[in-house]
Scaffold this motif. Structure first.
Motif, mmCIF file in Angstrom:
data_model
loop_
_atom_site.group_PDB
_atom_site.id
_atom_site.type_symbol
_atom_site.label_atom_id
_atom_site.label_comp_id
_atom_site.label_asym_id
_atom_site.label_seq_id
_atom_site.Cartn_x
_atom_site.Cartn_y
_atom_site.Cartn_z
ATOM 1 N N GLY A 46 1.197 -1.160 -0.503
ATOM 2 C CA GLY A 46 -0.054 -0.071 0.093
ATOM 3 C C GLY A 46 0.677 1.308 0.443
ATOM 4 N N ARG A 47 2.163 1.367 0.124
ATOM 5 C CA ARG A 47 3.181 2.269 0.322
ATOM 6 C C ARG A 47 3.581 2.349 -0.716
ATOM 7 N NH1 ARG A 47 1.811 6.496 3.898
ATOM 8 N NH2 ARG A 47 0.810 5.408 5.174
ATOM 9 N N ASN A 48 3.848 1.347 -2.236
ATOM 10 C CA ASN A 48 4.664 1.743 -2.952
ATOM 11 C C ASN A 48 5.957 0.862 -2.604
ATOM 12 O OD1 ASN A 48 2.609 2.442 -5.532
ATOM 13 N ND2 ASN A 48 3.187 4.373 -4.256
ATOM 14 N N LEU A 49 6.356 0.432 -1.710
ATOM 15 C CA LEU A 49 7.039 -0.354 -1.200
ATOM 16 C C LEU A 49 7.465 -1.820 -1.664
ATOM 17 C CD1 LEU A 49 7.512 1.006 2.222
ATOM 18 C CD2 LEU A 49 8.825 1.904 0.530
ATOM 19 N N ILE A 50 7.241 -2.541 -2.743
ATOM 20 C CA ILE A 50 6.716 -3.609 -3.117
ATOM 21 C C ILE A 50 8.467 -4.205 -3.085
ATOM 22 C CG2 ILE A 50 6.356 -5.995 -4.613
ATOM 23 C CD1 ILE A 50 3.606 -3.769 -4.972
ATOM 24 N N LEU A 51 8.641 -5.293 -2.738
ATOM 25 C CA LEU A 51 10.359 -5.809 -2.733
ATOM 26 C C LEU A 51 10.314 -7.347 -3.219
ATOM 27 C CD1 LEU A 51 11.789 -4.799 0.704
ATOM 28 C CD2 LEU A 51 12.706 -3.497 -1.219
ATOM 29 N N GLN A 52 11.121 -7.420 -3.497
ATOM 30 C CA GLN A 52 11.095 -9.067 -4.569
ATOM 31 C C GLN A 52 12.674 -9.553 -4.559
ATOM 32 O OE1 GLN A 52 11.109 -8.691 -9.067
ATOM 33 N NE2 GLN A 52 10.319 -10.938 -8.906
ATOM 34 N N ASN A 53 12.930 -10.715 -4.218
ATOM 35 C CA ASN A 53 13.811 -11.373 -3.944
ATOM 36 C C ASN A 53 14.305 -11.943 -4.865
ATOM 37 O OD1 ASN A 53 16.745 -12.868 -2.747
ATOM 38 N ND2 ASN A 53 15.426 -14.010 -1.869
ATOM 39 N N ALA A 54 15.330 -11.309 -6.214
ATOM 40 C CA ALA A 54 15.897 -12.110 -7.030
ATOM 41 C C ALA A 54 14.909 -12.147 -7.837
ATOM 42 C CB ALA A 54 16.372 -12.836 -7.086
ATOM 43 N N ASP A 55 14.520 -13.196 -8.314
ATOM 44 C CA ASP A 55 13.643 -13.661 -9.478
ATOM 45 C C ASP A 55 12.259 -13.694 -9.241
ATOM 46 O OD1 ASP A 55 14.486 -15.502 -9.814
ATOM 47 O OD2 ASP A 55 14.165 -16.106 -12.306
ATOM 48 N N GLU A 56 12.150 -14.042 -7.376
ATOM 49 C CA GLU A 56 10.957 -15.150 -6.942
ATOM 50 C C GLU A 56 9.754 -14.584 -6.661
ATOM 51 O OE1 GLU A 56 12.175 -15.665 -3.147
ATOM 52 O OE2 GLU A 56 14.269 -17.424 -4.003
ATOM 53 N N PRO A 57 8.732 -15.076 -6.099
ATOM 54 C CA PRO A 57 7.165 -14.027 -6.215
ATOM 55 C C PRO A 57 7.276 -13.020 -5.449
ATOM 56 C CG PRO A 57 7.329 -16.672 -6.314
ATOM 57 C CD PRO A 57 8.789 -16.006 -6.088
ATOM 58 N N VAL A 58 6.286 -12.505 -5.387
ATOM 59 C CA VAL A 58 6.410 -11.412 -5.129
ATOM 60 C C VAL A 58 4.084 -11.083 -4.152
ATOM 61 C CG1 VAL A 58 7.048 -9.714 -5.789
ATOM 62 C CG2 VAL A 58 5.531 -9.768 -6.587
ATOM 63 N N ASP A 59 3.853 -10.637 -3.031
ATOM 64 C CA ASP A 59 2.718 -10.302 -3.262
ATOM 65 C C ASP A 59 2.477 -9.144 -1.715
ATOM 66 O OD1 ASP A 59 4.728 -11.473 -0.201
ATOM 67 O OD2 ASP A 59 3.537 -9.814 0.374
ATOM 68 N N LEU A 60 1.137 -8.936 -2.392
ATOM 69 C CA LEU A 60 0.061 -8.181 -2.181
ATOM 70 C C LEU A 60 -0.587 -8.217 -0.348
ATOM 71 C CD1 LEU A 60 -0.892 -6.749 -5.506
ATOM 72 C CD2 LEU A 60 0.233 -5.892 -4.436
ATOM 73 N N ASP A 61 -0.671 -7.959 0.009
ATOM 74 C CA ASP A 61 -1.267 -8.268 1.692
ATOM 75 C C ASP A 61 -2.516 -6.658 1.337
ATOM 76 O OD1 ASP A 61 0.887 -10.071 2.209
ATOM 77 O OD2 ASP A 61 1.683 -7.648 2.828
ATOM 78 N N TYR A 62 -3.443 -7.619 1.932
ATOM 79 C CA TYR A 62 -4.639 -6.923 1.886
ATOM 80 C C TYR A 62 -5.623 -7.370 3.322
ATOM 81 C CZ TYR A 62 -4.574 -5.493 -2.617
ATOM 82 O OH TYR A 62 -4.934 -5.296 -3.995
ATOM 83 N N ASN A 63 -6.468 -5.961 4.065
ATOM 84 C CA ASN A 63 -6.799 -6.152 4.881
ATOM 85 C C ASN A 63 -8.266 -6.248 4.510
ATOM 86 O OD1 ASN A 63 -4.564 -5.994 6.688
ATOM 87 N ND2 ASN A 63 -4.993 -4.757 7.954
ATOM 88 N N LEU A 64 -9.010 -7.399 5.142
ATOM 89 C CA LEU A 64 -11.025 -7.583 4.984
ATOM 90 C C LEU A 64 -11.250 -7.213 5.714
ATOM 91 C CD1 LEU A 64 -12.910 -8.319 2.765
ATOM 92 C CD2 LEU A 64 -12.654 -10.302 3.802
ATOM 93 N N GLU A 65 -11.801 -5.811 6.413
ATOM 94 C CA GLU A 65 -12.564 -5.396 7.407
ATOM 95 C C GLU A 65 -13.363 -5.642 7.566
ATOM 96 O OE1 GLU A 65 -12.077 -1.223 9.515
ATOM 97 O OE2 GLU A 65 -13.539 -1.580 7.838
ATOM 98 N N ILE A 66 -13.929 -5.933 8.327
ATOM 99 C CA ILE A 66 -15.282 -7.109 8.213
ATOM 100 C C ILE A 66 -15.614 -6.270 8.695
ATOM 101 C CG2 ILE A 66 -17.096 -8.695 9.562
ATOM 102 C CD1 ILE A 66 -15.278 -9.536 7.251
ATOM 103 N N ARG A 67 -17.389 -4.922 7.990
ATOM 104 C CA ARG A 67 -18.108 -3.926 9.132
ATOM 105 C C ARG A 67 -18.708 -4.305 9.627
ATOM 106 N NH1 ARG A 67 -16.212 -0.547 3.725
ATOM 107 N NH2 ARG A 67 -14.442 -0.057 4.580
ATOM 108 N N ARG A 68 -19.896 -5.360 9.414
ATOM 109 C CA ARG A 68 -21.313 -5.819 9.975
ATOM 110 C C ARG A 68 -21.285 -7.349 9.320
ATOM 111 N NH1 ARG A 68 -24.111 -4.813 6.095
ATOM 112 N NH2 ARG A 68 -24.838 -6.710 5.637
ATOM 113 N N CYS A 69 -21.464 -8.154 10.616
ATOM 114 C CA CYS A 69 -21.312 -9.902 10.390
ATOM 115 C C CYS A 69 -23.296 -9.478 11.678
ATOM 116 C CB CYS A 69 -20.523 -10.483 10.426
ATOM 117 S SG CYS A 69 -19.786 -10.247 12.353
ATOM 118 N N GLU A 70 -23.110 -10.500 11.542
ATOM 119 C CA GLU A 70 -24.563 -11.084 12.838
ATOM 120 C C GLU A 70 -23.458 -11.681 13.572
ATOM 121 O OE1 GLU A 70 -27.297 -15.434 13.551
ATOM 122 O OE2 GLU A 70 -26.065 -15.206 11.632
ATOM 123 N N ASP A 71 -22.938 -11.718 13.950
ATOM 124 C CA ASP A 71 -21.621 -12.380 15.433
ATOM 125 C C ASP A 71 -20.375 -12.278 15.322
ATOM 126 O OD1 ASP A 71 -21.003 -13.148 18.468
ATOM 127 O OD2 ASP A 71 -22.375 -15.001 18.166
#
Length: 245
Positions: A46-71
């Motif tokens: 989210g801060r344009n700080l994505i790093l890669q080790n050589a040519d290995e895969p990269v990942d994107l981290d997301y927060n899924l915020e639960i705003r409403r649910c039964e319990d």
């Protein structure tokens, strides 16, 4: 060794696809389970700080915020509903089912057919609305029926994004980039510091945890430099600076 990902076109395509999948996930949660949720790209991604080790895969981290649910106390039910909806969203794009780890759901590796062929994955952490730092944890025991599900606070994550904004306002973003890269490569070499008793120094230490450490390190360094001039508090230090949300 890690380096900053510098292919802006690839980054944009990666974010766009991940955003579409996350949007589909939220729609499915609402339509199928009556769960209200929103998402945000967080940490280094989210801060344009994505790093890669050589040519290995990269990942994107997301927060899924639960705003409403039964319990909100039904942690097992929430995790299972999100997992099912995430799998449906992934399958919509021809991607296989996610992997359920302790603190997040991770998509299979994704690769574009054209352009940059770097593989990437989407990590989804389930968070609770108005509870900064609270993540849903799935503690596995080896016997599914005995697994534990609960909300847990991420260490040292208090006011994290506010601190990052404050660092940027002070013109020290380059210092944060350097610190984050140093920490990631430090753990890669196995010389990162332990943050709690009994914690292993893993080469694949989560990027979000390294990002938290980098932000806190730089923030504290700046405060140490400012303190001799003024004994003001964190609230006073941030006054006059507009927090970008």
């Amino acid at each position: 060794m890690y380096h900053y990902l510098d292919d802006r076109k690839f980054e944009s395509s990666m974010r766009n696809l991940a955003g579409e999948i996350m949007q589909s996930l939220c729609h499915r949660l609402k339509d199928e389970y009556d769960i209200g949720a929103g998402f945000q790209l967080v940490g280094s991604g989210g801060r344009n700080l994505i790093l890669q080790n050589a040519d290995e895969p990269v990942d994107l981290d997301y927060n899924l915020e639960i705003r409403r649910c039964e319990d909100f106390r039904d942690c097992r039910g929430i995790k299972e509903r999100v997992r099912n909806a995430f799998n449906e969203a992934l399958n919509e794009y021809g991607i296989g089912d996610c992997q359920d780890s302790t603190s997040c759901l991770t998509s299979p590796r994704i690769q574009f057919r054209k352009g940059n062929r770097t593989e990437f994955s989407i990590d989804v952490c389930i968070t609770m609305r108005n509870k900064a730092g609270h993540r849903l944890i799935h503690e596995k025991t080896g016997i599914t029926i005995c697994d534990q599900y609960y909300w847990n606070i991420v260490r040292n994550s208090e006011e994290l994004e506010e601190k990052a904004d404050w660092i940027k306002e002070h013109g020290r973003w380059a210092q944060l980039r350097e610190e984050y890269l140093k920490i990631k490569n430090g753990y890669l070499r196995g010389c990162g510091r332990l943050t709690c008793p009994g914690e292993n120094m893993l080469m694949n230490r989560p990027s979000f945890v390294c990002y938290i450490e980098a932000v806190n390190n730089v923030y504290n360094q700046i405060r140490q430099q400012i303190r001799p001039q003024s004994a003001c508090s964190w609230q006073q230090l941030q006054s006059g600076y507009r927090i970008m949300l």
